[in-house]
Design an enzyme around this catalytic site. Structure first.
Site, PDB file in Angstrom:
ATOM      1  N   HIS A 217      39.898 -25.386 105.976  1.00 45.08           N
ATOM      2  CA  HIS A 217      40.753 -24.882 107.057  1.00 45.08           C
ATOM      3  C   HIS A 217      40.053 -24.914 108.403  1.00 45.08           C
ATOM      4  O   HIS A 217      38.831 -25.086 108.497  1.00 45.08           O
ATOM      5  CB  HIS A 217      41.235 -23.462 106.731  1.00 45.08           C
ATOM      6  CG  HIS A 217      40.160 -22.425 106.625  1.00 45.08           C
ATOM      7  ND1 HIS A 217      39.523 -21.885 107.719  1.00 45.08           N
ATOM      8  CD2 HIS A 217      39.629 -21.787 105.543  1.00 45.08           C
ATOM      9  CE1 HIS A 217      38.649 -20.973 107.323  1.00 45.08           C
ATOM     10  NE2 HIS A 217      38.684 -20.895 106.007  1.00 45.08           N
TER      11      HIS A 217
ATOM     12  N   CYS B 126      34.896 -20.841 101.713  1.00 48.11           N
ATOM     13  CA  CYS B 126      35.783 -21.881 102.236  1.00 48.11           C
ATOM     14  C   CYS B 126      34.989 -22.907 103.043  1.00 48.11           C
ATOM     15  O   CYS B 126      33.795 -22.730 103.311  1.00 48.11           O
ATOM     16  CB  CYS B 126      36.872 -21.268 103.105  1.00 48.11           C
ATOM     17  SG  CYS B 126      38.083 -20.300 102.169  1.00 48.11           S
TER      18      CYS B 126
END
Length: 371
Positions: A209, A225
């Site tokens: 992301h 992440c």
């Protein structure tokens, strides 16, 4: 040996929120041109793409400005220029731009992430009679204690303008560090640590992301992440379909070949996975011998190989007998003046540079560390 994927101790959820932000993100996906580094895949057996460059700094830009412009992260630019000030490189200073990359081991399909290299490679499907390409971008990776799972998965969803419900474990971490009022929820917007576009993998709570702290790309900053510059998030979001395979690897030593010369690229291990304490030189020897079983390359200069392992400069280093040294290659490059505008403070949130900026919502939380 296959590693059992690590299941993170925390969970994060991305929830699509409809309205103004979604319209804005749809506009971005269509209107803003992508600029991630893209190369034609070699067809002659080579596994190295791109070329090193040298620029001369001006008085306005930092090393991080130069890195971002050339699709590089913090580690890429600082390790390539160990004696240059990050914030004030100095007018006329020669800056090595390490835009040459050893491709990850085959298969070259979908997304491949090499954690120690802090880099993502996307191999899009191509039509017959079209040349195959690879898109590569830098990543912010997990901080110590929050390792990203290794192994194979796929993109299971794409979220426009997600919100972030902060897991209690991450709340506790921040509060233990003196942030007593750390929020438990971040709404969509430029201050959202999840960024404004997210690709969800099949690993629980693991996303690729954007980020509201783009200058952390190339560092160990996340809770598992993988962080993208906002402009790279726009390009990948528009190009990567749901179902795309994702392979996450842990290869601090990369071996490649170009024009029958062997190249070695060495990154510092992240010390989160089994085998990370193994000697990098042992890894390099194993990797070289394994590669040479499949490729016809010149004899290896093991003194150069040892120097490359010791330096851990990330740049691909020629290690074949008789090949020019890295220093000779860099000295032969004509520097080009870097005359681009600095990114500026307005590029330090989750919106891509140049994107229209929505008005700040009352009571919006301050920028925070990302999942």
């Amino acid at each position: 040996m296959k590693h059992k994927p690590f299941l993170p101790r925390a969970s994060a959820w991305a929830r699509p929120i409809h309205g103004l932000h979604v319209c804005l993100l749809l506009l971005l996906c269509v209107a803003l041109p992508g600029r991630a580094a893209t190369f034609t895949l070699p067809t002659d057996g080579s596994t190295v793409v791109g070329h090193l460059q040298v620029v001369t700094a001006d008085s306005r830009n930092t090393l991080l400005d130069i890195a971002r412009h050339y699709d590089l992260g913090y580690d890429d630019i600082t390790l390539a220029n160990p004696d240059v000030s990050i914030w004030v490189p100095g007018e006329g200073t020669r800056i090595v731009v390490p835009t040459e990359f050893i491709l990850p081991p085959r298969p070259w399909v979908g997304i491949v992430v090499n954690i120690p290299q802090r880099r993502l490679y996307y191999f899009p499907r191509h039509k017959a009679k079209e040349k195959a390409t690879v898109v590569t971008v830098p990543l912010g990776i997990a901080r110590p204690g929050w390792p990203t799972p290794l192994g194979s998965t796929k993109i299971v969803a794409k979220e426009k303008d997600p919100s972030w419900v902060v897991p209690k474990s991450i709340q506790a971490e921040h509060r233990s560090q003196g942030e007593a009022n750390f929020p438990d929820y971040f709404p969509p917007g430029p201050n959202n640590p999840m960024g404004m576009l997210a690709l969800e993998t099949g690993f629980p709570a693991i996303f690729i992301h954007g980020t509201n702290r783009p200058w952390g790309v190339g560092m160990q900053v996340s809770h598992g992440c993988m962080h993208l510059y906002p402009e790279h998030a726009v390009e990948l979001f528009s190009r990567v379909p749901v179902g795309t395979p994702v392979r996450i690897i842990n290869d601090p030593v990369m071996v490649g070949e170009r024009d029958h010369q062997l190249y070695l690229s060495v990154s510092a291990p992240v010390n989160e996975y089994p085998g990370d304490q193994e000697s990098l030189m042992v890894r390099a020897i194993d990797a070289v011998y394994a590669f040479r079983k499949q490729a016809n390359t010149a004899e290896i200069d093991w003194d150069r190989a040892r120097e490359a392992v010791k330096a851990q400069r990330v740049l691909p280093v020629p290690v074949s007998v008789g090949a020019p040294t890295l220093d000779e290659i860099l000295a032969s490059l004509k520097p080009e003046p870097y005359a681009f505008e600095p990114y500026g403070i307005e590029a330090n949130d989750a919106l891509p540079p140049g994107a229209p900026r929505p008005p700040a919502a009352a009571g919006s939380p301050e920028p925070a560390a990302a999942p």
